[in-house]
Design an enzyme around this catalytic site. Structure first.
Site: not given
Ligand code: UFG
Length: 344
Positions: A127, A151, A155
């Site tokens: 990831s 988590y 990885k």
């Molecule tokens: N976000 C919101 N509201 C929500 C959910 C997310 O504003 O309800 C925002 C987050 O702040 C971020 C973006 O949307 O800016 C993406 O968030 P996600 O949770 O969809 O994805 P992340 O990039 O945080 O996480 C993903 C994977 C993880 C991994 C990470 C880094 O879900 O498993 O990428 O690779 F660790």
């Protein structure tokens, strides 16, 4: 020539189920295993429908050495694609031991069993989380690595374990694939992402608001160092990701050297970009509130995907519009995920 036989662990999960179909379409023989800890057996019915064949599947836990041993004794397996793992960042902070035991225990048990059966070709689900807080964008594979939660640590540790294993015995050949942000669904609307409980990730949250299951999206912060202040990520269509696994397996089975590669598009989209693209694709509105930042989130994270293109001959072709169209088709046809039959 007989088709190469591939073991898929975590086979009924979101990315794995799409990869399963892509592997079948590419002529591989696939054996799926899953313990259904975070997925539904209904996926198997959908795969039967989509592929026109009964999926070869066994219910088992990759941490169960005896079960893995028995699986390898009863089936010819030429390579494995290891998806099975816990993946929720927040939960990993609350249950670190569960994450270390499951994610590292599963990997170690799988590799031990593979070696015992002279099977040493492995594709591993890593990831972009291994980049921690990226110092440079776009992110190249040789960037500094760090973990910011249990988590992410699993990885990073898994990658280190695999590099040690590979060093110890040159017969191993491995592809460590660092996924960015998978979204979208199969274009049939029959398989897609079906999170249990409140979604942690942005796209399933958006689709659940659009379908009327949740009132409003919470946008976590609008004071990031990005053009509109909301977080930027590299969203990649799950079908492109699935094709990336096929490319990696073909590469490994040609006897090539191990590779660690980003699977992303190379383009960053903000939270509000995704909301607006989704509204346009679905014709639904997605009301939202700006709320404080989510702890641990970074401003921006997007890949330099050129290594995968150069070495694997793979690149992500689907754009943000088709990611939204396909996510919406899945959600609107399956408002309750796999828990109910699809709407026609
Ligand atoms: N976000 C919101 N509201 C929500 C959910 C997310 O504003 O309800 C925002 C987050 O702040 C971020 C973006 O949307 O800016 C993406 O968030 P996600 O949770 O969809 O994805 P992340 O990039 O945080 O996480 C993903 C994977 C993880 C991994 C990470 C880094 O879900 O498993 O990428 O690779 F660790």
């Amino acid at each position: 020539m007989t088709a190469p036989a591939v073991l898929l662990t975590g086979a009924t999960g979101y990315i794995a189920s799409h990869t399963w179909l892509a592997l079948l379409a590419a002529g591989f023989k696939v054996l799926g295993v899953d313990n259904f800890s975070n997925s539904s057996p209904e996926v198997l019915n959908r795969l039967r429908l989509l592929s026109g064949q009964t999926p070869l599947f066994e219910q088992a836990d990759v941490c169960d050495g005896a079960a893995m041993q028995s699986l390898f004794q009863r089936h010819r397996i030429d390579a494995a694609v290891h998806f099975a793992a816990f993946k929720a960042v927040g939960e990993s902070n609350r249950k670190p031991l569960d994450y270390y035991a499951n994610n590292l225990g599963g990997l170690i048990t799988l590799c031990q069993t593979m070696a015992r059966h002279d099977c040493r070709a492995l594709v591993f689900s890593s990831s972009a989380t291994v980049y921690g807080k990226p110092e440079q964008l776009p992110i190249r594979e040789d960037a500094a690595l760090a973990s910011t939660n249990p988590y992410g640590a699993t990885k990073l540790m898994s990658e280190n374990i695999l590099r040690d294993v590979e060093q110890s015995d040159p017969r191993w050949t491995m592809a460590l694939l660092r996924y960015f942000n998978p979204v979208g669904a199969h274009e049939s609307g029959q398989i897609g992402e079906d999170p249990r409980g409140t979604p942690n990730n942005l796209m399933p949250y958006i689709t659940q608001v659009a379908v009327g299951q949740r009132a409003r999206l919470q946008v976590f912060g609008n004071d990031y160092d990005t053009p509109d202040g909301t977080g930027m990520r590299d969203y990649i269509h799950v079908l492109d990701l699935a094709d990336g696994h096929v490319a990696a397996l073909r590469y490994l089975l040609q006897g090539k050297r191990s590779i660690t590669a980003n699977l992303g598009t190379g383009r960053g989209h903000s939270v509000l970009d995704l909301v607006h693209a989704f509204e346009q694709a679905s014709g639904r509105s997605v009301p939202y509130d700006i709320v404080p930042r989510r702890p641990g989130d970074v401003d921006a994270c997007y890949a330099d995907p050129s290594l995968a293109q150069r070495v694997l001959g793979w690149r992500a072709g689907r754009d943000i519009h088709s990611m939204c169209v396909d996510s919406w088709r899945w959600q609107s046809m399956n408002p309750h995920g796999y828990a109910a039959p699809p709407a026609r």
